[in-house]
Design an enzyme around this catalytic site. Structure first.
Site, PDB file in Angstrom:
ATOM      1  N   GLY A  69      12.958   5.207  -0.413  1.00 19.96           N
ATOM      2  CA  GLY A  69      11.424   5.221  -0.211  1.00 19.96           C
ATOM      3  C   GLY A  69      11.252   4.125   0.528  1.00 19.96           C
ATOM      4  O   GLY A  69       9.867   3.885   1.103  1.00 19.96           O
ATOM      5  N   GLN A  70      11.816   3.330   1.271  1.00 17.91           N
ATOM      6  CA  GLN A  70      11.549   2.053   1.772  1.00 17.91           C
ATOM      7  C   GLN A  70      10.858   2.702   3.268  1.00 17.91           C
ATOM      8  O   GLN A  70      11.392   3.747   3.704  1.00 17.91           O
ATOM      9  CB  GLN A  70      12.664   1.324   2.469  1.00 17.91           C
ATOM     10  N   LYS A  71       9.823   2.118   3.631  1.00 18.21           N
ATOM     11  CA  LYS A  71       8.946   2.444   4.861  1.00 18.21           C
ATOM     12  C   LYS A  71      10.244   2.924   6.070  1.00 18.21           C
ATOM     13  O   LYS A  71       9.747   4.006   6.544  1.00 18.21           O
ATOM     14  CB  LYS A  71       8.186   1.521   5.282  1.00 18.21           C
ATOM     15  N   ILE A  73      12.815   4.234   6.341  1.00 16.42           N
ATOM     16  CA  ILE A  73      13.673   5.547   6.076  1.00 16.42           C
ATOM     17  C   ILE A  73      12.749   6.530   5.635  1.00 16.42           C
ATOM     18  O   ILE A  73      13.255   7.636   5.408  1.00 16.42           O
ATOM     19  CB  ILE A  73      14.799   5.132   5.048  1.00 16.42           C
TER      20      ILE A  73
END
Lengths: 185, 333
Positions: A69-71, A73
């Protein structure tokens, strides 16, 4: 067309469901998946890419796609939309500062045509933390009521740390998907 | 290998077949060269042609954006829709070509797209006429609380729940400058702690925590006991952190040193000039606190940093390991 119907048939036969887990980073997606599968949750690194877990739940085989969920990716989420039966959106209920972000990303996701038929389960995670918002409050912030007519959805408070609420959420999701897909059985 | 070539050259049938195959291949190659690249096929494996196409589409979107602002249209919806569609087409183009583009091009194209989206948003809010007021046939929900929500409201009054996510009552230090902030929770487990909007401060937190949020912190030194869950750090600059946790995520950090004990791999995103070293903190009872939080053993993970914007095998230019000579001594708080 031919291939698609064959795949559908196989899917029906094996009672398979494809579940996509998404949400902001640090919301606890991987922890939820490992916890429900009875695995160690103490050394989970932030997900770079995705994990797939296959597990048997009731009489169904769940293929759970847990996507980072990192921005940076998030734009790759769309690569996983195809054939999704159930969508799990995980919220860190204690991260009040990023709730706007959370709403924005969820709204974007739900616009996606390929997900229009998927049942939506929202996990209001981290209920074990004091400052966490209740599932009701989260539902209000995310304006979930607005899609009453267009989608099967449900919000469940949970704690991936203690395991509370996880089964309740998955029970609903699996039943709801099953009632749509396997209605003929 | 050599044996094989010898074989083919001696056997006349194989030789003929081989020649025929070479012939076919060169024909195919010629045919491929002569057909012009299909403009509808969005992948062409050449950065140059990608960039040309990208720039043209970008310019056409920009010009339609200016046009829509200059010539007022009573019903701009369809135009806005068109622009929005072409922006998503552009996005798709980048996505489809991203596999061969250099990372820099992908990033800058994505940035351009997000800028275009923002412009579109602002133009939309400017151009779109406000919704006319009208009565709707929908029954109002609010005035008559349903039995279900009544149950909830008993626990949490409506007014309170509405504001509860803006008024933040979780423990923490917020909005402070030039101060030393200390809290001693030794032997306790605090579920959640927040450090936000701090400048030129020194923060010393003893004890165990479940989760820690740090945001908008500048020129601070921050020493914290073990955090059994996760730490989320956003928008920090010129700081020194000494932290121990299961998970550590760092977003938008500049010129900051991290001394970490981490059970998993720490990650950075949109950060630069950040350096990492091993955990160096001591206070009375820290050993027990570390053991209780399952953070006593040195995993060496402080050096295994994942940069989410640098997905290559080469070392990311955004972070480095602190040279031993430049590391701080163990800090006693």
């Amino acid at each position: 067309m031919g291939l698609l119907s064959i795949i559908r048939k196989i899917k029906r036969k094996e009672k398979e469901m494809r579940i996509l887990m998404v949400g902001l980073d640090n919301s606890g997606k991987t922890t939820i998946v490992l916890k429900i599968n009875g695995e160690d949750t103490s050394v989970i690194s932030p997900t770079l890419g995705f994990n797939i877990k296959t597990m048997t739940y009731d009489k169904y085989t769940l293929n759970i796609w847990d996507v980072g969920g990192q921005k940076t990716i998030r734009s790759y989420w769309r690569n996983y939309f195809e054939q999704t039966d159930g969508l799990v959106w995980v919220v860190d209920s204690s991260d009040l500062r990023r709730l706007d972000d959370c709403k924005y990303e969820l709204d974007n996701l739900l616009k996606e045509e390929r997900l229009s038929g998927a049942s939506l389960l929202v996990f209001a995670n981290k209920q074990d933390i004091q400052g966490a918002l209740s599932p009701n409050e989260i539902a209000k912030v995310l304006n979930l009521d607005a899609m009453d007519k267009t989608r099967h959805w449900r919000i469940v408070g949970c704690s991936a740390y203690t395991g509370e609420g996880l089964l309740e959420g998955f029970d609903w999701l699996v039943q709801d998907v099953a009632s749509r897909i396997y209605v003929l059985d | 290998m050599n044996d094989h070539t010898d074989d083919t050259s001696t056997d006349p049938t194989t030789h003929r077949k081989h020649a025929a195959m070479i012939d076919r291949l060169s024909n195919l190659h010629q045919a491929r060269l002569s057909t012009k690249p299909n403009p509808k096929d969005p992948t062409f494996e050449s950065t140059q042609s990608f960039l040309t196409l990208f720039t043209t589409s970008k310019q056409s979107i920009e010009s339609s954006l200016t046009q829509i602002q200059q010539t007022p249209n009573p019903d701009p919806n369809s135009d806005l829709e068109k622009i929005s569609n072409s922006i998503s087409d552009l996005e798709k183009l980048v996505a489809e070509n991203s596999y061969f583009l250099p990372a820099y091009e992908v990033r800058s194209s994505l940035k351009t797209i997000s800028d275009l989206k923002q412009t579109l948003d602002s133009v939309t809010s400017k151009v779109k006429p406000r919704k006319k007021f009208s009565f709707k046939n929908k029954p109002a929900k609010k005035p008559e609380p349903e039995p279900e929500s009544e149950l909830e409201s008993k626990l949490q009054p409506e007014s309170e729940s509405k504001s509860s996510y803006t008024i933040n009552d979780s423990p923490g230090f917020r909005g402070t400058e030039n101060a030393t902030l200390t809290k001693d929770f030794t032997g306790l487990e605090i579920r959640e702690f927040v450090l936000s909007d701090l400048t030129n401060c020194e923060v010393k937190l003893k004890g165990r925590f479940r989760t820690l949020f740090i945001n908008r912190v500048r020129n601070c030194k921050i020493y914290v006991g073990p955090v059994s869950g996760s730490i989320l750090i956003e928008e920090v600059e010129g700081c020194l952190f000494v932290l121990a946790s299961h998970q550590i995520r760092v977003h938008d950090a500049k010129g900051t040193d991290f001394y970490l004990q981490c059970r998993s791999r720490p990650i950075i995103e949109r950060s630069c000039g950040v350096r990492f070293g091993p955990y160096r903190l001591s206070y009375d009872g820290i050993e027990t606190d570390l053991k209780e939080s399952n953070l006593y053993e040195d995993t060496g993970n402080w050096a295994n940093v994942d940069d989410f914007q640098w997905l290559r095998a080469l070392q990311s230019p955004n972070w480095s390991i602190l040279p031993e000579t430049q590391r701080i001594e163990t800090v006693i708080i």
